[in-house]
Scaffold this motif. Structure first.
Motif, mmCIF file in Angstrom:
data_model
loop_
_atom_site.group_PDB
_atom_site.id
_atom_site.type_symbol
_atom_site.label_atom_id
_atom_site.label_comp_id
_atom_site.label_asym_id
_atom_site.label_seq_id
_atom_site.Cartn_x
_atom_site.Cartn_y
_atom_site.Cartn_z
ATOM 1 N N ALA A 98 -37.117 57.385 30.926
ATOM 2 C CA ALA A 98 -36.139 56.774 30.023
ATOM 3 C C ALA A 98 -36.795 55.636 29.252
ATOM 4 O O ALA A 98 -37.734 54.996 29.727
ATOM 5 N N ILE A 99 -36.292 55.392 28.038
ATOM 6 C CA ILE A 99 -36.800 54.333 27.179
ATOM 7 C C ILE A 99 -35.701 53.298 26.991
ATOM 8 O O ILE A 99 -34.596 53.622 26.564
ATOM 9 N N GLY A 100 -36.011 52.057 27.330
ATOM 10 C CA GLY A 100 -35.036 50.979 27.210
ATOM 11 C C GLY A 100 -34.796 50.580 25.767
ATOM 12 O O GLY A 100 -35.664 50.697 24.921
ATOM 13 N N CYS A 101 -33.584 50.137 25.515
ATOM 14 C CA CYS A 101 -33.185 49.710 24.161
ATOM 15 C C CYS A 101 -32.917 48.199 24.177
ATOM 16 O O CYS A 101 -32.652 47.614 25.227
ATOM 17 N N GLY B 270 -35.822 73.327 21.550
ATOM 18 C CA GLY B 270 -34.870 72.310 22.010
ATOM 19 C C GLY B 270 -35.146 71.851 23.430
ATOM 20 O O GLY B 270 -34.276 71.304 24.092
ATOM 21 N N ALA B 271 -36.375 72.059 23.910
ATOM 22 C CA ALA B 271 -36.738 71.659 25.268
ATOM 23 C C ALA B 271 -36.757 70.137 25.398
ATOM 24 O O ALA B 271 -36.900 69.423 24.416
ATOM 25 N N SER B 272 -36.658 69.674 26.621
ATOM 26 C CA SER B 272 -36.676 68.247 26.919
ATOM 27 C C SER B 272 -37.965 67.601 26.420
ATOM 28 O O SER B 272 -39.026 68.193 26.472
ATOM 29 N N SER B 273 -37.854 66.361 25.946
ATOM 30 C CA SER B 273 -38.999 65.686 25.333
ATOM 31 C C SER B 273 -39.536 64.515 26.134
ATOM 32 O O SER B 273 -40.663 64.110 25.944
ATOM 33 N N LYS C 263 -26.834 47.678 29.691
ATOM 34 C CA LYS C 263 -28.189 48.218 29.534
ATOM 35 C C LYS C 263 -28.111 49.612 28.930
ATOM 36 O O LYS C 263 -27.429 50.485 29.458
ATOM 37 N N PHE C 264 -28.770 49.786 27.810
ATOM 38 C CA PHE C 264 -28.866 51.077 27.129
ATOM 39 C C PHE C 264 -30.249 51.659 27.388
ATOM 40 O O PHE C 264 -31.249 50.946 27.295
ATOM 41 N N ASN C 265 -30.306 52.961 27.677
ATOM 42 C CA ASN C 265 -31.575 53.676 27.810
ATOM 43 C C ASN C 265 -31.453 55.028 27.128
ATOM 44 O O ASN C 265 -30.445 55.714 27.310
ATOM 45 N N VAL C 266 -32.457 55.401 26.359
ATOM 46 C CA VAL C 266 -32.541 56.765 25.844
ATOM 47 C C VAL C 266 -33.191 57.580 26.949
ATOM 48 O O VAL C 266 -34.301 57.276 27.385
ATOM 49 N N THR C 267 -32.495 58.595 27.452
ATOM 50 C CA THR C 267 -33.013 59.388 28.567
ATOM 51 C C THR C 267 -33.661 60.683 28.101
ATOM 52 O O THR C 267 -34.492 61.237 28.807
ATOM 53 N N ASP C 268 -33.294 61.162 26.925
ATOM 54 C CA ASP C 268 -33.907 62.374 26.397
ATOM 55 C C ASP C 268 -33.552 62.504 24.922
ATOM 56 O O ASP C 268 -32.566 61.942 24.457
ATOM 57 N N ALA C 269 -34.366 63.251 24.217
ATOM 58 C CA ALA C 269 -34.095 63.548 22.807
ATOM 59 C C ALA C 269 -34.688 64.916 22.489
ATOM 60 O O ALA C 269 -35.726 65.291 23.035
ATOM 61 N N THR C 270 -34.003 65.657 21.645
ATOM 62 C CA THR C 270 -34.516 66.938 21.174
ATOM 63 C C THR C 270 -34.489 66.925 19.654
ATOM 64 O O THR C 270 -33.523 66.469 19.036
ATOM 65 N N LEU C 271 -35.554 67.398 19.072
ATOM 66 C CA LEU C 271 -35.681 67.471 17.618
ATOM 67 C C LEU C 271 -36.076 68.903 17.280
ATOM 68 O O LEU C 271 -37.202 69.313 17.528
#
Length: 192
Positions: A185-188, A178-181, A38-46
Motif C-alpha cells: 500500500a502507498i500512503g497518502c 487489469g491485473a493487480s499492480s 489515514k488514506f492508503n492506495v492499496t491497488d490500482a489498475t490501468l
C-alpha cells in the motif's frame, strides 16, 4: 432589583453553557487532529492510457482501490462528500463523486474509484519528455486528490464539519488484463 439579578443569573448560565460546549468541541477537535484519518492506495489498475490528436486527447480507464482508517477510539466520521480527482502531470483528467458513508471508531473502510473516458488534457511543454519516457516504459505517474466534507460523531452528537484534502501519488503500469499492480500500500498525505 430582583428582575435584574434574575437576568444576570440567566445570562451567566448561558455563558457557562456556551463556554462548556465550545470547550468540548475544542477538545474533540484536538483529539481528532492528533489521530488523523489515514488514506492508503492499496491497488490500482490501468487498462487504457493513450493520447491521440497530437497528444491532447487522453483515453483512459483507471481503477483505484484505497483504504481509509479512522484511528479514533471515541469519534465516528460521516463522509458526506468524497470528490476524487485523477490527475496526470498536474492536469485534471477526471473527477468522480464517491458514495457517502459512515465510518465507526477504530475501523478501516475499503473504497474504489473508477475513472474512465476521454478528456482533452494539455501536457505542459516542460513535461512532454516525461510523457514520452512513460510511454516507452509503460508505467505512468498518476495523482488522485480527494476533497472531503466530514462530520464528527461523538456519542449521540454530530458536529464539527471538517474539509480535509488528501493527495495520493503513485506509479501504475499499463496492463490490458487489469491485473493487480501493487506489492504494498502507498500512503497518502492528509491536510486539514
Amino acid at each position: 432589583m430582583g428582575s435584574t439579578s434574575l437576568w444576570c443569573f440567566l445570562i451567566s448560565i448561558i455563558v457557562v453553557i456556551a463556554i462548556s460546549f465550545g470547550g468540548s468541541i475544542l477538545i474533540l477537535w484536538l483529539i481528532f487532529i492528533t489521530n488523523k484519518i489515514k488514506f492508503n492506495v492499496t491497488d490500482a489498475t490501468l487498462t487504457q492510457f493513450n493520447f491521440t490528436n497530437n497528444d491532447t486527447q487522453l483515453h483512459y480507464n483507471l481503477g483505484v482501490f484505497f483504504t481509509i482508517r479512522n484511528p479514533n477510539k471515541q469519534v465516528g466520521i460521516y463522509y458526506d462528500t468524497i470528490d476524487a480527482t485523477a490527475m496526470y502531470k498536474g492536469q485534471n483528467f477526471d473527477t468522480r463523486l464517491l458514495t457517502p458513508f459512515y465510518q465507526g471508531s477504530s475501523t478501516t473502510s475499503l473504497l474504489k474509484g473508477r475513472f474512465e473516458g476521454q478528456q482533452v488534457v494539455v501536457i505542459p511543454n516542460n513535461t512532454v519528455s516525461e510523457l514520452k519516457s512513460e510511454k516507452l516504459s509503460g508505467v505512468y505517474s498518476i495523482d488522485v486528490e480527494f476533497r472531503l466534507s466530514l462530520r464528527l460523531k461523538f456519542g449521540l452528537f454530530k458536529f464539527i464539519r471538517v474539509r480535509p484534502k488528501v493527495g495520493c501519488g503513485f506509479q501504475v503500469p499499463l496492463n490490458f488484463s487489469g491485473a493487480s499492480s501493487f506489492q504494498n500500500a502507498i500512503g497518502c498525505d492528509v491536510d486539514y
